[in-house]
Design a protein around this motif. Structure first.
Motif, mmCIF file in Angstrom:
data_model
loop_
_atom_site.group_PDB
_atom_site.id
_atom_site.type_symbol
_atom_site.label_atom_id
_atom_site.label_comp_id
_atom_site.label_asym_id
_atom_site.label_seq_id
_atom_site.Cartn_x
_atom_site.Cartn_y
_atom_site.Cartn_z
ATOM 1 N N GLY A 254 0.797 -1.222 0.000
ATOM 2 C CA GLY A 254 0.000 0.000 0.000
ATOM 3 C C GLY A 254 0.826 1.266 0.000
ATOM 4 N N GLN A 255 2.134 1.162 0.201
ATOM 5 C CA GLN A 255 2.988 2.334 0.180
ATOM 6 C C GLN A 255 3.512 2.569 -1.236
ATOM 7 O OE1 GLN A 255 6.021 1.524 3.156
ATOM 8 N NE2 GLN A 255 4.978 2.835 4.636
ATOM 9 N N SER A 256 3.542 3.823 -1.614
ATOM 10 C CA SER A 256 4.094 4.189 -2.916
ATOM 11 C C SER A 256 5.258 5.148 -2.703
ATOM 12 C CB SER A 256 3.023 4.858 -3.794
ATOM 13 O OG SER A 256 2.542 6.043 -3.176
ATOM 14 N N PHE A 257 6.216 5.060 -3.593
ATOM 15 C CA PHE A 257 7.404 5.893 -3.459
ATOM 16 C C PHE A 257 7.747 6.482 -4.810
ATOM 17 C CE2 PHE A 257 12.068 6.202 -3.892
ATOM 18 C CZ PHE A 257 12.290 7.206 -2.971
ATOM 19 N N GLU A 258 7.937 7.789 -4.836
ATOM 20 C CA GLU A 258 8.347 8.469 -6.051
ATOM 21 C C GLU A 258 9.846 8.709 -5.984
ATOM 22 O OE1 GLU A 258 7.611 12.736 -8.270
ATOM 23 O OE2 GLU A 258 5.940 11.784 -7.225
ATOM 24 N N PRO A 259 10.628 8.145 -6.886
ATOM 25 C CA PRO A 259 12.092 8.272 -6.810
ATOM 26 C C PRO A 259 12.533 9.726 -6.796
ATOM 27 C CG PRO A 259 11.460 6.644 -8.444
ATOM 28 C CD PRO A 259 10.206 7.343 -8.034
ATOM 29 N N GLY A 260 13.671 9.960 -6.137
ATOM 30 C CA GLY A 260 14.250 11.295 -6.121
ATOM 31 C C GLY A 260 14.117 12.032 -4.813
ATOM 32 N N TYR A 261 13.525 11.409 -3.786
ATOM 33 C CA TYR A 261 13.404 12.090 -2.496
ATOM 34 C C TYR A 261 14.793 12.496 -1.996
ATOM 35 C CZ TYR A 261 12.306 12.940 2.412
ATOM 36 O OH TYR A 261 12.175 13.516 3.659
ATOM 37 N N PRO A 262 14.897 13.726 -1.444
ATOM 38 C CA PRO A 262 13.863 14.747 -1.266
ATOM 39 C C PRO A 262 13.772 15.710 -2.455
ATOM 40 C CG PRO A 262 15.835 15.376 -0.073
ATOM 41 C CD PRO A 262 16.134 14.044 -0.713
ATOM 42 N N ASP A 263 12.569 15.970 -2.888
ATOM 43 C CA ASP A 263 12.272 16.968 -3.904
ATOM 44 C C ASP A 263 13.056 16.724 -5.196
ATOM 45 O OD1 ASP A 263 10.939 19.163 -4.917
ATOM 46 O OD2 ASP A 263 12.470 20.590 -4.240
ATOM 47 N N GLY A 264 13.204 15.442 -5.556
ATOM 48 C CA GLY A 264 13.867 15.110 -6.808
ATOM 49 C C GLY A 264 15.364 15.306 -6.812
ATOM 50 N N SER A 265 15.979 15.557 -5.656
ATOM 51 C CA SER A 265 17.415 15.860 -5.614
ATOM 52 C C SER A 265 18.285 14.636 -5.826
ATOM 53 C CB SER A 265 17.774 16.512 -4.279
ATOM 54 O OG SER A 265 17.445 15.659 -3.199
ATOM 55 N N THR A 266 17.760 13.435 -5.633
ATOM 56 C CA THR A 266 18.542 12.213 -5.845
ATOM 57 C C THR A 266 18.045 11.420 -7.054
ATOM 58 O OG1 THR A 266 17.123 10.955 -4.318
ATOM 59 C CG2 THR A 266 19.075 12.028 -3.394
ATOM 60 N N LEU A 267 17.227 12.045 -7.886
ATOM 61 C CA LEU A 267 16.709 11.370 -9.077
ATOM 62 C C LEU A 267 17.795 11.295 -10.143
ATOM 63 C CD1 LEU A 267 14.118 10.188 -10.390
ATOM 64 C CD2 LEU A 267 13.705 12.465 -11.334
ATOM 65 N N THR A 268 18.045 10.105 -10.673
ATOM 66 C CA THR A 268 19.058 9.909 -11.709
ATOM 67 C C THR A 268 18.433 9.261 -12.934
ATOM 68 O OG1 THR A 268 19.687 7.736 -10.814
ATOM 69 C CG2 THR A 268 20.902 9.670 -9.998
ATOM 70 N N LEU A 269 19.140 9.323 -14.041
ATOM 71 C CA LEU A 269 18.624 8.743 -15.280
ATOM 72 C C LEU A 269 18.376 7.239 -15.176
ATOM 73 C CD1 LEU A 269 20.635 10.651 -18.036
ATOM 74 C CD2 LEU A 269 18.194 10.811 -17.566
ATOM 75 N N PRO A 270 19.235 6.446 -14.548
ATOM 76 C CA PRO A 270 18.915 5.019 -14.419
ATOM 77 C C PRO A 270 17.624 4.761 -13.650
ATOM 78 C CG PRO A 270 21.244 5.362 -14.037
ATOM 79 C CD PRO A 270 20.616 6.723 -14.130
ATOM 80 N N GLN A 271 17.296 5.617 -12.682
ATOM 81 C CA GLN A 271 16.022 5.453 -11.977
ATOM 82 C C GLN A 271 14.847 5.676 -12.922
ATOM 83 O OE1 GLN A 271 15.690 7.445 -8.117
ATOM 84 N NE2 GLN A 271 17.916 7.620 -8.036
ATOM 85 N N LEU A 272 14.965 6.669 -13.804
ATOM 86 C CA LEU A 272 13.889 6.909 -14.770
ATOM 87 C C LEU A 272 13.739 5.726 -15.726
ATOM 88 C CD1 LEU A 272 14.325 10.669 -15.771
ATOM 89 C CD2 LEU A 272 12.837 9.670 -14.041
ATOM 90 N N VAL A 273 14.864 5.163 -16.138
ATOM 91 C CA VAL A 273 14.808 3.999 -17.037
ATOM 92 C C VAL A 273 14.057 2.861 -16.367
ATOM 93 C CG1 VAL A 273 16.176 2.259 -18.223
ATOM 94 C CG2 VAL A 273 16.910 4.644 -18.261
ATOM 95 N N TYR A 274 14.372 2.603 -15.096
ATOM 96 C CA TYR A 274 13.702 1.512 -14.380
ATOM 97 C C TYR A 274 12.220 1.814 -14.190
ATOM 98 C CZ TYR A 274 12.548 -1.891 -10.783
ATOM 99 O OH TYR A 274 11.961 -2.913 -10.082
#
Length: 315
Positions: A254-274
């Motif tokens: 029931g938990q959802s997680f949006e990559p890049g926490y906090p505020d998209g600062s750790t979001l990388t291109l490989p995460q988007l690919v996955y």
């Protein structure tokens, strides 16, 4: 007119070619199976609508237009990835070189020092990242409590968009044992006679490093930088785990997680690919992102392989 090649010579050349191809066949098969085919399939899927279930449907440049024009996360992920390449890679290389020089110069306890510096590299990435998140927790982490005792105030680290990437860099530096081992091997191989000659000529410590040590280890530095760039362009596990743990998401139902926490600062291109490939099953967009990542990695690597572009060669 060119003289005709005797049949015996032609047969000898064919046998030599067949023997060469036979020796190269393991590499050729591996290259075809693990590089050429996946790359070709990625290029093909980038022009299709494909959800891993239904057959691919050709859509032309639709995926490319979507990623470059409408995809909301590309700019932030690209900036974060390039930040990590520009900051994390040089810091790791310089730190690894410094630790390697200390390990070479030690007279007592050198083996213990090298072991202690190499052990963090053996820690599993997930476990090491979780440990660092709890260590740098702004509320209960001992490091922040130590800083507060010195009157330096609280630092958000993995919970602060401005400090999340520096915290990941600290984590990467902590596991610098792999580079230390490489640099120790390179430094030990530098001829001692050159140091003695330079010292007799009155060269100081910096001059001996600049004119003796640096030219000798330049190929190793280039190797460390190129491999570091390639690894950082694939940076996924530490950033994802750090974001999940710092946000309090533990992967419960029931938990959802949006990559890049906090505020998209750790979001990388490989995460988007996955995320695009295996969360939303948009293989077309994931293929486009993969090709962007591949193109950037190849471009940066090609620039670094040129001595002047990489600033690693002789003047």
């Amino acid at each position: 007119m060119t003289a005709a090649v005797p049949p015996a010579l032609r047969a000898q050349r064919r046998r030599r070619t067949a023997r060469t191809v036979a020796f190269l066949s393991p590499w050729l098969i591996g290259f075809a199976v693990f590089f050429a085919y996946p790359l070709g399939a990625t290029v093909y899927y980038s022009f299709t609508r494909y959800d891993l279930i239904n057959p691919p449907e050709w859509v032309g440049l639709q995926n490319w237009r979507y990623v470059f024009r409408d995809y909301p996360y590309l700019d932030k992920a690209l900036r974060n990835t390039l930040w990590l390449v520009a900051i994390m890679v040089p810091v790791r290389v310089l730190f690894g070189l410094g630790v390697g020089m200390i390990a070479v110069r030690l007279r007592r306890g050198a083996n213990l020092f090298r072991t202690l510096c190499y052990l963090p590299f053996l820690a599993p990435p997930v476990a090491a990242t979780i440990g660092f998140v709890f260590l740098l927790n702004p509320a209960t982490g001992p490091f922040d409590q130590f800083l507060a005792g010195l009157g330096l105030g609280d630092v958000g680290w993995f919970n602060d968009p401005q400090w999340a990437k520096p915290a990941l860099t600290v984590l990467a530096v902590w596991g610098v044992g792999d580079l230390m081992v490489i640099f120790v091997a390179a430094l030990v191989d530098v001829p001692r006679e050159q140091y003695e000659a330079a010292q007799l000529d009155g060269a100081g410590a910096w001059q001996r490093f600049r004119y003796v040590t640096w030219p000798a280890i330049t190929p190793i530095v280039l190797f460390a930088v190129v491999t570091g760039v390639i690894q950082t362009m694939q940076y996924y596990t530490q950033a994802m785990v750090a974001g999940k743990v710092a946000s309090g998401i533990v992967g419960a139902p029931g938990q959802s997680f949006e990559p890049g926490y906090p505020d998209g600062s750790t979001l990388t291109l490989p995460q988007l690919v996955y995320e695009e490939g295996f969360s939303t099953f948009d293989t077309g967009a994931a293929s486009v992102l993969s090709l962007i990542l591949f193109g950037i990695a190849m471009t940066v690597t090609a620039l670094l392989m040129r001595r002047r572009a990489g600033l690693l060669g002789d003047d």
